[in-house]
Design a protein around this motif. Structure first.
Motif, PDB file in Angstrom:
ATOM      1  N   ASP A  58       1.904  56.378 -23.382  1.00 20.24           N
ATOM      2  CA  ASP A  58       1.937  55.314 -22.366  1.00 20.24           C
ATOM      3  C   ASP A  58       3.003  54.267 -22.696  1.00 20.24           C
ATOM      4  O   ASP A  58       3.312  53.995 -23.871  1.00 20.24           O
ATOM      5  N   ARG A  83       3.124  57.855 -19.011  1.00 16.91           N
ATOM      6  CA  ARG A  83       2.466  57.107 -17.944  1.00 16.91           C
ATOM      7  C   ARG A  83       2.929  55.648 -18.037  1.00 16.91           C
ATOM      8  O   ARG A  83       3.091  55.102 -19.122  1.00 16.91           O
ATOM      9  N   LEU A 117      -3.216  55.696 -23.362  1.00 18.21           N
ATOM     10  CA  LEU A 117      -3.163  57.111 -23.707  1.00 18.21           C
ATOM     11  C   LEU A 117      -1.877  57.388 -24.478  1.00 18.21           C
ATOM     12  O   LEU A 117      -0.929  56.594 -24.448  1.00 18.21           O
ATOM     13  N   GLU A 118      -1.837  58.511 -25.149  1.00 11.87           N
ATOM     14  CA  GLU A 118      -0.658  58.913 -25.902  1.00 11.87           C
ATOM     15  C   GLU A 118       0.563  58.965 -24.977  1.00 11.87           C
ATOM     16  O   GLU A 118       0.524  59.576 -23.907  1.00 11.87           O
ATOM     17  N   ASN A 125      -7.548  51.310 -22.859  1.00 11.72           N
ATOM     18  CA  ASN A 125      -7.409  52.497 -22.019  1.00 11.72           C
ATOM     19  C   ASN A 125      -6.077  53.230 -22.228  1.00 11.72           C
ATOM     20  O   ASN A 125      -5.743  54.133 -21.462  1.00 11.72           O
ATOM     21  N   PHE A 180       1.572  54.533 -28.360  1.00 13.10           N
ATOM     22  CA  PHE A 180       2.082  54.006 -27.077  1.00 13.10           C
ATOM     23  C   PHE A 180       3.035  52.843 -27.343  1.00 13.10           C
ATOM     24  O   PHE A 180       3.177  52.367 -28.480  1.00 13.10           O
TER      25      PHE A 180
END
Length: 875
Positions: free
Chosen positions: A842, A757, A839-840, A837, A730
């Motif tokens: 982000d 995200r 994620l890949e 928290n 990320f």
């Protein structure tokens, strides 16, 4: 009534381009009660201050304020006028003042001033007087005013120093007074000159020491063949008598290291006179000089920079009889002349009756009670110093060439760049070598009142000559750029610094993370106020200054400088509203427009054509204007260019400069790393502003382009602004967005990076209005897929959790679901939560409070995730 705060704002400010006193007054229950409701108040006030009846107030004729009093006005308004009148009575010529409501019963009372500390006391006195009248208490106002008038005189610049200040300022060179004396800084940075009275920064310390030691001076001059009086140094009365007998009467006795004629006795013709004179001189020095009297007139020749400038004949303090008044009464009449002051504050000094006067009169068989016959001249002293009541006659045009050359030689021998040469001779028009005259003294820091304000003859432009000596090439070049706005200020000043440094200048910069001289940070923290700016402006290493100017500093302290070469407004959007009386965008624009108003007429205001409020500021500019825009077709820009104005804009991804019909290519936007290949629109705006400012300073386009190509969003070049950090899996962006517009700009840029995200770690300063904090939360809720809400360590008056609740309200109103929002109040823990928290794919945007603490928290969070060592890469 309570005084909440009193301060002097010493530079240009939002109330006046000149210094003001700002008093915040709580009038409490007096807020809505007019003066007419207090029986006898107006009459009592006018008895104390009859001059108020002459105040114009809002009318064009005298007596306007009196009319307002009779109609019934309010106490803040009254106190404003009372303060102005008190200042006038104490010797400060002031007319400007205003009283404005802040909120509730709080008022700003503003008035101009000339001398700071007495003016601060006047602010308090104005309130004290009103309260005394309302309470039917008497106050000895005359005594207080007399004391404040004395203090005003003591703290004011004398006429000589004031003349230098006026002359230097007339050349466009800023002047700063240091302390309460005559120490002046002329200009800024490496181009400044310093002078105290008439000792310049180029005056040799050794030369001053020589001039202050009369025996050493005589020895040096004698070695060079300069005619000087014969004499001896003695340490006791017996040796003084022996020396006088040896030299032959008449003799002169003076302290070896005295000044201003103190302890000097002339024309001593008998042993008793020598004894008296020795005891007088011994009060000033243990080393006493006994010299053979050189007969003749007393002349002072001024030499500047090795060149003869002017000359005066100094006449000792004296009276001329009228057959009616005694000597004492004649002295009183002379001292009533408004041109005479107690010390050096006026062109002449009052004659003081002291033991020297009694001694000189006694030698003439006179006392102070004697009434001289009409026309008879009675000398009260034998030395002609202005500081002891003497006068001067200009004789510049009578000085022969030989005596001019002699004075220049003397100044050179002693080594003084500014020298006062005292010569006694029968006639200054005859060479001293032929007249039997001599050089009596050489003075460092010579007084120039006698040349500026001679009692007879032509005044000489000595202040001009001093300014010419200090600045032989005229006003020095010192590029000064001031940048203000709501967002983008820090990045813009850093870009301008980068450009100016590439131009070969050692740049001083202030911004929200510190004060920089060259590449060295000399102070960390938010340094966007006037105190930090002064650190740059007075640093003798600095060749150009780029100053970030924040709203708070403008309101509380004004500007640190008099005029800038370039003023930049990046944009004006809603932030800090509801603070310090700034309620609307128009109020905010008014505050920030001060930066534009204080640009030199030949300078430029750089304004954002894409920002409505920044465009409005154009009307306040008294200088040239350069508009910048990210769009060539911007209507404001197009109209400005059609009228012959200057513009900087983007067309097809390329930056152009245009002036009249001349268009010049600068560079491709994508070649500026800080724009992230054109995706960071806000940094495009910042680059345009910086390029325009540099263009206004005539920086070559190649230099501008080269500097911007080297400007990226790394920690080293632009710390805390769009810093992108790659983590395994990320990406993190660290930025200082702290208002809705700033947060939205970062979100828009982040989206263009195409993350899987978008996660935000947000906060808001607690001193913003509720609706502004909610609006920030709304922008974040609309732009991020997930939010972590934190709070600043400094709550700025809010309760813990209060700001977070408002941000949460705003985020929910934008449609972000509650399960997508975490509230973690501490910044370090909020950053840790975002990493845990992640994620890949982000992209986590962290809006920090303290940059270094945020970096530390990122490092700690990274270490928890990455067990093996590995440094993050900053791009």
């Amino acid at each position: 009534m309570d005084i909440v705060d009193i301060r002097a704002i010493e530079g240009p400010n939002i109330y006046s381009p000149k210094p003001v006193i700002k008093m915040i007054l709580d009038v409490k229950d007096m807020e809505d009660i007019p003066t007419r409701d207090f029986s006898g108040f107006n009459d009592t006030l006018l008895n104390y201050l009859p001059g108020l009846a002459q105040h114009h107030c809002c009318f064009e004729t005298r007596g306007g304020f009196l009319l307002r009093l009779k109609e019934g006005t309010y106490f803040p308004h009254v106190i404003e006028h009372v303060a102005i009148e008190l200042l006038n009575l104490t010797g400060q010529d002031v007319k400007f003042g205003k009283a404005r409501k802040i909120e509730g019963s709080l008022y700003n009372i503003i008035f101009g001033y000339k001398v700071k500390y007495p003016a601060l006391k006047v602010a308090e006195l104005s309130v004290k007087l009103i309260e005394a009248i309302l309470d039917s208490q008497k106050i000895d106002l005359d005594a207080i005013v007399r004391e404040l008038a004395r203090e005003t005189v003591d703290r004011s610049l004398g006429p000589s120093t004031a003349a230098i200040v006026q002359e230097v300022r007339s050349r466009g060179i800023p002047v700063t007074r240091v302390g309460e004396g005559s120490m002046l800084i002329l200009g800024y940075g490496a181009r400044q000159k310093r002078i105290e009275a008439t000792i310049s920064q180029d005056t040799s310390c050794l030369a001053v020491d020589i001039a202050c030691d009369k025996t050493l001076t005589k020895e040096l001059l004698s070695m060079a063949g300069i005619p000087v009086p014969t004499g001896e140094v003695v340490y006791n009365e017996e040796d003084a008598l022996k020396a006088a007998e040896k030299l032959g009467y008449p003799v002169v006795i003076k302290p070896c290291d005295g000044n201003q004629g103190k302890g000097v006795s002339l024309n001593l013709k008998a042993p008793q006179m020598v004894s008296e004179a020795f005891n007088l001189a011994a009060e000033y020095s243990s080393k006493i000089i006994v010299e053979r009297q050189v007969m003749g007139r007393h002349y002072r020749i001024l030499v500047l920079g090795g060149r003869f400038v002017c000359a005066s004949e100094r006449i000792p303090a004296h009276v001329v009889g009228d057959g009616i008044h005694s000597i004492k009464e004649l002295v009183d009449i002379i001292n009533s002349d408004p041109l005479r002051g107690e010390k050096h504050e006026k062109p002449l000094t009052k004659i003081k009756i002291d033991p020297v006067v009694h001694m000189v009169l006694a030698r003439q068989g006179l006392t102070l009670e004697v009434v001289p016959e009409k026309g008879k001249q009675i000398f009260l002293r034998e030395n002609g110093n202005l500081s002891t009541g003497g006068t001067a006659v200009d004789v510049t045009d009578r000085v022969c060439l030989e005596n001019r050359d002699l004075a220049e030689r003397v100044a050179s021998i002693v080594g003084l760049d500014i020298a006062g040469i005292d010569i006694t001779t029968e006639d200054i028009a005859i060479p001293v070598e032929n007249s039997g005259g001599a050089v009596i003294e050489v003075n460092a820091a010579p007084g120039i009142r006698m040349h500026l304000f001679p009692s007879e003859g032509k005044p000489r432009p000595v202040a001009k000559a001093i300014a010419d000596m200090l600045f032989p090439k005229g006003a020095p070049s010192f590029p000064l750029v001031a940048v203000t706005g709501t967002n983008g200020k820090t990045t813009t000043v850093r870009m301008i610094r980068q450009i100016m440094s590439a131009w070969g200048l050692n740049v001083g910069m202030t911004c929200t993370d510190g004060v920089y001289i060259g590449q060295q940070c000399i102070k960390k923290g938010d340094c966007s106020g006037p105190e930090s700016a002064r650190m740059v402006l007075y640093d003798t290493r600095v060749e150009a200054a780029v100053l970030e100017v924040a709203r708070g500093g403008l309101i509380r302290g004004g500007l640190a400088y008099e005029e800038a070469d370039v003023g930049v407004i990046t944009n004006i959007t809603g932030d800090h509203l509801g603070l310090d009386g700034v309620e609307t965008l128009e109020d905010l624009a008014f505050v920030k427009s001060l930066v534009i108003e204080q640009v030199k007429p030949e300078g430029f205001a750089v304004l954002n054509a894409d920002d409505k409020m920044a465009v409005e500021v154009k009307n306040r500019a008294k200088c040239g204007v350069i508009f910048f825009s990210a769009e060539e077709d911007n209507l404001v820009l197009r109209k400005h260019l059609s009228q012959g104005g200057r513009g900087v804009y983007v067309r097809d991804g390329t930056i152009f400069f245009k002036k009249e019909n001349e268009e010049n290519f600068l560079m491709k936007v994508k070649d500026i790393p800080a724009t992230l290949k054109g995706r960071a629109r806000h940094n495009i705006q910042n680059a345009l502003a910086a390029a325009a400012a540099a263009w206004a300073l005539n920086v070559p386009l190649k230099v501008i382009a080269r500097a911007l190509r080297e400007f990226d969003c790394s920690e080293n070049i632009n710390p805390g602004r769009m810093n992108i950090m790659e983590m395994p899996g990320f990406t993190v962006v660290l930025d200082y967005g702290h208002n809705p517009a700033g947060v939205e700009a970062v979100i828009n840029t982040a989206k263009l990076l195409k993350p899987a995200r978008l996660v935000g770690v947000i906060a808001s300063p607690g001193d913003r209005r509720d609706q502004d904090i909610i609006a920030l939360g709304h922008v974040a809720g609309k732009g991020f897929n997930r939010l972590i809400i934190k709070e600043d360590e400094n709550l700025r008056g809010r309760k813990p959790g209060e700001v977070a609740s408002l941000l949460l309200e705003g985020a929910l109103s934008a449609g972000l679901k509650r399960d997508k929002i975490d509230v973690v109040l501490k910044e370090e823990e909020a950053i840790a939560r975002s990493f845990e928290n992640a994620l890949e794919g982000d992209l986590i945007v962290i809006f920090y409070e303290h940059y270094e603490k945020a970096l530390e928290a990122i490092t700690k969070s990274q270490d928890k995730i990455i067990k093996t060592a590995g440094a993050m890469r900053i791009i």
